[in-house]
Design a protein around this motif. Sequence first.
Motif, PDB file in Angstrom:
ATOM      1  N   UNK A  28       0.868  -1.184   0.000  1.00 29.58           N
ATOM      2  CA  UNK A  28       0.000   0.000   0.000  1.00 29.58           C
ATOM      3  C   UNK A  28       0.900   1.228   0.000  1.00 29.58           C
ATOM      4  N   UNK A  29       0.754   2.053  -1.041  1.00 27.62           N
ATOM      5  CA  UNK A  29       1.616   3.226  -1.154  1.00 27.62           C
ATOM      6  C   UNK A  29       0.911   4.508  -0.717  1.00 27.62           C
ATOM      7  N   UNK A  30      -0.425   4.488  -0.678  1.00 26.96           N
ATOM      8  CA  UNK A  30      -1.170   5.668  -0.241  1.00 26.96           C
ATOM      9  C   UNK A  30      -2.637   5.302  -0.066  1.00 26.96           C
ATOM     10  N   UNK A  40       1.488  -3.124  -7.250  1.00 23.63           N
ATOM     11  CA  UNK A  40       1.472  -4.590  -7.268  1.00 23.63           C
ATOM     12  C   UNK A  40       2.003  -5.142  -8.578  1.00 23.63           C
ATOM     13  N   UNK A  41       2.391  -6.385  -8.500  1.00 19.14           N
ATOM     14  CA  UNK A  41       2.794  -7.137  -9.672  1.00 19.14           C
ATOM     15  C   UNK A  41       1.555  -7.392 -10.529  1.00 19.14           C
ATOM     16  N   UNK A  42       1.713  -7.481 -11.817  1.00 23.33           N
ATOM     17  CA  UNK A  42       0.571  -7.705 -12.708  1.00 23.33           C
ATOM     18  C   UNK A  42      -0.145  -9.032 -12.436  1.00 23.33           C
ATOM     19  N   UNK A  71      -7.241  -1.009 -12.493  1.00 25.70           N
ATOM     20  CA  UNK A  71      -5.794  -1.089 -12.672  1.00 25.70           C
ATOM     21  C   UNK A  71      -5.359   0.007 -13.623  1.00 25.70           C
ATOM     22  N   UNK A  72      -4.214   0.618 -13.329  1.00 26.90           N
ATOM     23  CA  UNK A  72      -3.670   1.636 -14.219  1.00 26.90           C
ATOM     24  C   UNK A  72      -2.157   1.739 -13.975  1.00 26.90           C
TER      25      UNK A  72
END
Length: 78
Positions: A28-30, A40-42, A71-72
């Motif tokens: 979790x980055x924000x 995350x990894x695809x 997803x983006x």
Amino acid sequence: PKFVENIVQAISRDILMYAMKTLSTCNIVAHVHDEVIIEADRSMSLDRVCQQMSKVPLWAEGLILDADGYECEFYKKD
């Protein structure tokens, strides 16, 4: 009205924090209001993340809760 708004916002925050704890294995980055931004990894399943975020805390049993995601490559407001 302001009193009820504060109560709703506090409960919403507690539910978001519970969801973030269930995602403890994710990066979790924000978080912005009711959104969690995960790097995350695809291969990570968006459906699985949404299922985790839809888990209801024991203290909120009976609450109808659902999560949606997208997803983006770069953060954008949905």
